[in-house]
Design a protein around this motif. Structure first.
Motif, PDB file in Angstrom:
ATOM      1  N   VAL A   1     -27.931 -75.851 -46.505  1.00 37.99           N
ATOM      2  CA  VAL A   1     -27.641 -76.938 -45.571  1.00 37.99           C
ATOM      3  C   VAL A   1     -26.129 -77.068 -45.495  1.00 37.99           C
ATOM      4  CG1 VAL A   1     -27.861 -79.426 -45.201  1.00 37.99           C
ATOM      5  CG2 VAL A   1     -29.782 -78.130 -46.120  1.00 37.99           C
ATOM      6  N   ALA A   2     -25.583 -77.305 -44.303  1.00 42.96           N
ATOM      7  CA  ALA A   2     -24.134 -77.463 -44.161  1.00 42.96           C
ATOM      8  C   ALA A   2     -23.654 -78.683 -44.950  1.00 42.96           C
ATOM      9  CB  ALA A   2     -23.761 -77.603 -42.688  1.00 42.96           C
ATOM     10  N   THR A   3     -22.460 -78.566 -45.511  1.00 44.22           N
ATOM     11  CA  THR A   3     -21.885 -79.632 -46.335  1.00 44.22           C
ATOM     12  C   THR A   3     -20.543 -80.072 -45.770  1.00 44.22           C
ATOM     13  OG1 THR A   3     -20.648 -78.112 -47.767  1.00 44.22           O
ATOM     14  CG2 THR A   3     -22.955 -78.574 -48.371  1.00 44.22           C
ATOM     15  N   GLY A   4     -19.988 -81.113 -46.384  1.00 48.23           N
ATOM     16  CA  GLY A   4     -18.671 -81.580 -45.965  1.00 48.23           C
ATOM     17  C   GLY A   4     -17.608 -80.513 -46.124  1.00 48.23           C
ATOM     18  N   GLU A   5     -17.697 -79.719 -47.185  1.00 45.26           N
ATOM     19  CA  GLU A   5     -16.720 -78.657 -47.426  1.00 45.26           C
ATOM     20  C   GLU A   5     -16.801 -77.560 -46.375  1.00 45.26           C
ATOM     21  OE1 GLU A   5     -18.672 -79.989 -49.739  1.00 45.26           O
ATOM     22  OE2 GLU A   5     -17.124 -81.059 -50.889  1.00 45.26           O
ATOM     23  N   ASP A   6     -17.948 -77.414 -45.717  1.00 41.70           N
ATOM     24  CA  ASP A   6     -18.113 -76.370 -44.705  1.00 41.70           C
ATOM     25  C   ASP A   6     -17.442 -76.709 -43.377  1.00 41.70           C
ATOM     26  OD1 ASP A   6     -19.690 -74.792 -46.412  1.00 41.70           O
ATOM     27  OD2 ASP A   6     -21.534 -75.834 -45.788  1.00 41.70           O
ATOM     28  N   VAL A   7     -17.195 -77.986 -43.126  1.00 43.18           N
ATOM     29  CA  VAL A   7     -16.749 -78.423 -41.796  1.00 43.18           C
ATOM     30  C   VAL A   7     -15.485 -77.680 -41.361  1.00 43.18           C
ATOM     31  CG1 VAL A   7     -15.859 -80.379 -40.480  1.00 43.18           C
ATOM     32  CG2 VAL A   7     -17.879 -80.661 -41.922  1.00 43.18           C
ATOM     33  N   ALA A   8     -14.511 -77.562 -42.261  1.00 42.19           N
ATOM     34  CA  ALA A   8     -13.250 -76.905 -41.912  1.00 42.19           C
ATOM     35  C   ALA A   8     -13.427 -75.410 -41.670  1.00 42.19           C
ATOM     36  CB  ALA A   8     -12.220 -77.140 -43.021  1.00 42.19           C
ATOM     37  N   LYS A   9     -14.549 -74.838 -42.111  1.00 40.12           N
ATOM     38  CA  LYS A   9     -14.789 -73.398 -41.954  1.00 40.12           C
ATOM     39  C   LYS A   9     -15.620 -73.084 -40.720  1.00 40.12           C
ATOM     40  CE  LYS A   9     -15.134 -73.325 -47.001  1.00 40.12           C
ATOM     41  NZ  LYS A   9     -16.082 -73.147 -48.134  1.00 40.12           N
ATOM     42  N   LEU A  10     -15.890 -74.101 -39.903  1.00 35.65           N
ATOM     43  CA  LEU A  10     -16.744 -73.937 -38.720  1.00 35.65           C
ATOM     44  C   LEU A  10     -15.983 -74.340 -37.451  1.00 35.65           C
ATOM     45  CD1 LEU A  10     -19.968 -75.496 -40.306  1.00 35.65           C
ATOM     46  CD2 LEU A  10     -19.644 -73.077 -39.742  1.00 35.65           C
ATOM     47  N   PRO A  11     -14.891 -73.622 -37.130  1.00 35.94           N
ATOM     48  CA  PRO A  11     -14.078 -74.040 -35.984  1.00 35.94           C
ATOM     49  C   PRO A  11     -14.793 -73.938 -34.640  1.00 35.94           C
ATOM     50  CG  PRO A  11     -13.355 -71.894 -36.796  1.00 35.94           C
ATOM     51  CD  PRO A  11     -14.319 -72.442 -37.809  1.00 35.94           C
ATOM     52  N   PHE A  12     -15.702 -72.959 -34.486  1.00 33.06           N
ATOM     53  CA  PHE A  12     -16.384 -72.833 -33.190  1.00 33.06           C
ATOM     54  C   PHE A  12     -17.392 -73.967 -32.995  1.00 33.06           C
ATOM     55  CE2 PHE A  12     -19.315 -70.687 -30.093  1.00 33.06           C
ATOM     56  CZ  PHE A  12     -18.398 -70.651 -29.050  1.00 33.06           C
ATOM     57  N   ILE A  13     -18.047 -74.400 -34.073  1.00 35.43           N
ATOM     58  CA  ILE A  13     -18.945 -75.559 -33.977  1.00 35.43           C
ATOM     59  C   ILE A  13     -18.148 -76.785 -33.567  1.00 35.43           C
ATOM     60  CG2 ILE A  13     -20.595 -77.029 -35.206  1.00 35.43           C
ATOM     61  CD1 ILE A  13     -21.537 -74.157 -34.748  1.00 35.43           C
ATOM     62  N   ARG A  14     -16.971 -76.949 -34.132  1.00 37.60           N
ATOM     63  CA  ARG A  14     -16.102 -78.077 -33.755  1.00 37.60           C
ATOM     64  C   ARG A  14     -15.725 -77.988 -32.278  1.00 37.60           C
ATOM     65  NH1 ARG A  14     -12.134 -81.842 -35.582  1.00 37.60           N
ATOM     66  NH2 ARG A  14     -11.517 -82.859 -33.653  1.00 37.60           N
TER      67      ARG A  14
END
Length: 455
Positions: free
Chosen positions: A308-321
């Motif tokens: 499951v995606a976590t808070g730490e993953d957010v910065a590693k998902l630029p295309f999702i952003r």
């Protein structure tokens, strides 16, 4: 950004048909009760400012420099309009969303540390758990069409209720959820009394009917706050803990129960409704463009790898952003806000008089041909290079009154969207395209119906 004159041949995602002829007061009122955005003239997507008179003088502003003046440089001259306050005060009182001047400042100073990066990251596991439960619900339902507007409303309400009243001491989630939904459905329908600026005590049809539900919602919240004050709370501090402990660094004032309740209800109303809409529109756009969807899924799989995606993953998902940013551009939850000028000013070379209504139609701003290339197209990669002028993109507003929970909302949206993409593939249901309709927020009327299959 410069205007691109070539016509896009690819199909475009759903949009609001804008006005091409003057409507008059009665026509504007009738149209606004169906869809507030339908009163925006098409001219607003091709000019920096449009003015008119419908009972009183009004100005629609789509110019970044003028937006900066309204939201930052001359902020005190442009408080929220009477209409906005009349719509929201019955549910959220004099919370920081409505308050002005000194009353707003001390509340904002008190609440700002609640949404620090550290506190928002500490709440990420709640978002991950809600995302996991959403995947389980959709998967267990089997291969069928799902209304992802309803599903995302459920998911984000799980998040906001857990991070607001995590102990659940007597907090009737279902009752509060129903009261909020009922109030939003009626509160956003602009009354002629609102247009005329009549006071709150004059009954509004529809809103009066749901007053009992709002009163009960406040009672439940008051009891939950008193219970928390008496018993305390163990574990990671939630929003209620942080607000209970908070104080204005200048005056040392703390919020009483009524102030806590009004601000918590503001967070609940804004915190689940707007993020749910962002997610629902994002999923609609991903189903609309399967190439973008597969690219997004590839990025998620490279980072999440079955988790499951976590808070730490957010910065590693630029295309999702970027997808989230593009959904917020095309379908900003607050598609339009209005202000009332307190004194004379000048915007885009035009005279502003005391009492004029100044409208910031974010929906038109985000689709203005002077500011965006192919403004009606879904193009997440427009966020991969040079970003637009800060005041050309305002899904959370800006200036001192920028949405206090913006970082919370972005983190939540990325975690939930990434988790859904890691587990499910989305395809549109024929004949079920949503219609963008703004009552209080810009909702996909009819829902976002998608086929969701495990990947």
């Amino acid at each position: 950004m410069t205007e691109m004159r070539a016509v896009t041949e690819a199909p475009l995602p759903v949009r609001v048909p804008l006005v091409t002829q003057p409507m008059g007061l009665w026509g504007s009122l009738q149209a606004s009760r169906r869809n507030v955005l339908s009163i925006i003239p098409d001219l607003a997507t091709r000019q920096p400012m449009v003015s008119g008179k419908t009972g009183k003088r009004w100005h629609m502003v789509m110019d970044p420099g003028a937006n900066r003046r309204i939201l930052l440089e001359n902020l005190d001259n442009y408080p929220k309009s009477i209409v906005t306050k009349n719509l929201l005060r019955p549910a959220i009182g004099e919370s920081m969303f409505i308050a002005e001047g000194a009353n707003w400042r001390w509340q904002r100073r008190t609440a700002a540390p609640v949404f620090s990066h550290r506190n928002v990251m500490n709440l990420a596991p709640v978002m991950s758990a809600a995302a996991e439960r959403s995947v389980a619900r959709v998967t267990q339902a089997g291969p069928r069409a799902v209304d992802f507007l309803a599903e995302m409303v459920t998911t984000t309400f799980d998040v906001i209720s857990d991070v607001t009243f995590s102990g659940g001491e007597g907090f009737d989630r279902d009752g509060v959820h129903k009261a909020i939904d009922a109030y939003i459905a009626e509160a956003g329908k602009i009354s002629l009394f609102d247009i005329l600026g009549m006071p709150d005590w004059v009954p509004r049809p529809g809103r009066t009917f749901f007053a009992g539900g709002v009163k009960e919602m406040k009672r439940v919240a008051d009891e939950a706050i008193e219970a928390r004050k008496a018993r305390g709370h163990e574990g990671v501090p939630d929003l209620l803990d942080l607000l209970l402990a908070g104080e204005d660094p200048e005056s040392k004032r703390q919020m009483n129960v009524g102030e806590l309740r009004d601000n918590l209800l503001t967070f609940i109303v804004a915190g689940h409704e707007t993020t749910a809409l962002t997610l629902a529109w994002s999923l609609y756009l991903l189903a609309f463009d399967p190439v973008v969807q597969e690219r997004a899924r590839d990025e998620v799989r490279g980072v999440v790898q079955g988790r499951v995606a976590t808070g730490e993953d957010v910065a590693k998902l630029p295309f999702i952003r970027r997808i989230v940013d593009e959904a917020l551009r095309l379908y900003p939850p607050a598609g339009m806000v209005s202000r009332t000028a307190q004194g004379p000013d000048e915007l885009c070379g035009r005279e502003i008089r005391r009492g004029d209504t100044v409208i910031l139609p974010f929906y038109a701003l985000h689709r203005n041909k002077l500011l965006w290339e192919e403004p009606d197209a879904f193009r997440p990669d427009r966020w991969g290079g040079q970003r637009p002028d800060r005041y050309a993109y305002l899904p959370f507003g800006d200036g001192p009154r920028i949405c206090i929970g913006a970082s919370f909302a972005i983190q939540e949206a990325v975690i939930i969207l990434a988790t859904l993409l890691a587990n499910l593939r989305f395809t549109p249901v024929k004949g079920k395209a949503p219609e963008p309709v703004m009552i209080l927020t810009l909702r996909p009327q009819g829902g976002v119906w998608l086929e969701a299959t495990p990947v």
